[in-house]
Design a protein around this motif. Structure first.
Motif, mmCIF file in Angstrom:
data_model
loop_
_atom_site.group_PDB
_atom_site.id
_atom_site.type_symbol
_atom_site.label_atom_id
_atom_site.label_comp_id
_atom_site.label_asym_id
_atom_site.label_seq_id
_atom_site.Cartn_x
_atom_site.Cartn_y
_atom_site.Cartn_z
ATOM 1 N N THR A 155 0.833 -1.205 0.000
ATOM 2 C CA THR A 155 0.000 0.000 0.000
ATOM 3 C C THR A 155 0.866 1.252 0.000
ATOM 4 O OG1 THR A 155 -1.756 -1.185 1.159
ATOM 5 C CG2 THR A 155 -1.830 1.217 1.239
ATOM 6 N N ALA A 156 1.925 1.266 0.781
ATOM 7 C CA ALA A 156 2.834 2.417 0.823
ATOM 8 C C ALA A 156 3.483 2.646 -0.543
ATOM 9 C CB ALA A 156 3.897 2.221 1.902
ATOM 10 N N VAL A 157 3.928 1.560 -1.169
ATOM 11 C CA VAL A 157 4.547 1.681 -2.494
ATOM 12 C C VAL A 157 3.527 2.181 -3.512
ATOM 13 C CG1 VAL A 157 5.558 0.361 -4.407
ATOM 14 C CG2 VAL A 157 6.363 -0.015 -2.072
ATOM 15 N N ALA A 158 2.335 1.621 -3.498
ATOM 16 C CA ALA A 158 1.298 2.035 -4.453
ATOM 17 C C ALA A 158 0.892 3.492 -4.254
ATOM 18 C CB ALA A 158 0.080 1.115 -4.325
ATOM 19 N N HIS A 163 1.366 9.115 -6.185
ATOM 20 C CA HIS A 163 1.804 10.502 -5.975
ATOM 21 C C HIS A 163 2.827 10.917 -7.033
ATOM 22 C CE1 HIS A 163 3.381 14.121 -4.150
ATOM 23 N NE2 HIS A 163 4.590 13.563 -4.174
ATOM 24 N N LEU A 164 3.793 10.034 -7.311
ATOM 25 C CA LEU A 164 4.808 10.365 -8.316
ATOM 26 C C LEU A 164 4.180 10.533 -9.701
ATOM 27 C CD1 LEU A 164 7.798 8.046 -7.295
ATOM 28 C CD2 LEU A 164 7.536 10.501 -6.898
ATOM 29 N N LEU A 165 3.198 9.718 -10.019
ATOM 30 C CA LEU A 165 2.525 9.845 -11.313
ATOM 31 C C LEU A 165 1.683 11.118 -11.387
ATOM 32 C CD1 LEU A 165 1.473 6.148 -11.950
ATOM 33 C CD2 LEU A 165 3.190 7.473 -13.220
ATOM 34 N N GLU A 166 1.005 11.441 -10.287
ATOM 35 C CA GLU A 166 0.186 12.656 -10.273
ATOM 36 C C GLU A 166 1.024 13.921 -10.378
ATOM 37 O OE1 GLU A 166 -1.992 12.192 -6.637
ATOM 38 O OE2 GLU A 166 -3.538 10.945 -7.580
#
Length: 178
Positions: A155-158, A163-166
């Motif tokens: 969940t933390a990775v996802a 966030h990085l994609l947004e």
């Protein structure tokens, strides 16, 4: 007198136009290079997260296979005989290798919260494979308590990946010059 002035003024205007064009081109090239560098950096961050996620999934799958395929008496015994180890080696070895791969990826992560979540999951995987005295069935206890460290780490990775994609760089932030 005006006959020689017109070519001189034309040449002067052409020189100014060429210099202005060069300045605009240089600025655009620098902007494009900074944007490309920002995007490349983000692509690498996403690739690192994907590699860690895949390493965790592979290790968890291998450890789960180990817990299902090896009887509890053998799996939960701290010191097994060399003969018994030879029997379970084809099952435990891939799990150990995959868990160690995850363990070695974690220290290189630049995000402390992701590293902490993956460390918890890695510790669970390692403890499942290397039983200490009177620990009980660590894997079963963790799977019975939801969310377990593996789910928390995934969940933390996802969440961080989202966030990085947004916030994927589509333009260059203006930097203040001192």
């Amino acid at each position: 007198m005006t006959a020689w002035l017109i070519p001189l003024i034309t040449a002067f205007i052409a020189a100014i136009t060429v210099v202005a064009g060069a300045i605009v081109t240089r600025s655009a090239t620098h902007y494009s290079a900074r944007l490309h560098a920002d995007q490349r950096r983000r692509d690498v961050e996403l690739a690192v997260l994907d590699e860690c996620r895949n390493a965790l999934l592979d290790a968890a799958d291998a450890v789960q296979s180990y817990t299902f395929e090896v009887d509890d008496e053998t799996r939960l015994t701290p010191n097994i005989t060399p003969e018994r180890f030879s029997e379970i080696r084809p099952i435990i070895e891939p799990a150990v290798v995959k868990a160690q791969r995850l363990q070695f990826l974690i220290p290189a992560l630049p995000w402390d919260h992701i590293a902490a979540a993956l460390t918890e999951a890695s510790d669970l995987l390692q403890a499942t494979l290397v039983i200490q005295e009177s620990e009980g069935d660590i894997w079963k206890e963790a799977m019975d308590n939801q969310p377990n460290p593996i789910v928390v780490a995934l969940t933390a990775v996802a969440t961080h990946r989202r966030h990085l994609l947004e916030t994927y760089p589509v333009n260059v932030r203006r930097s203040r010059r001192a």
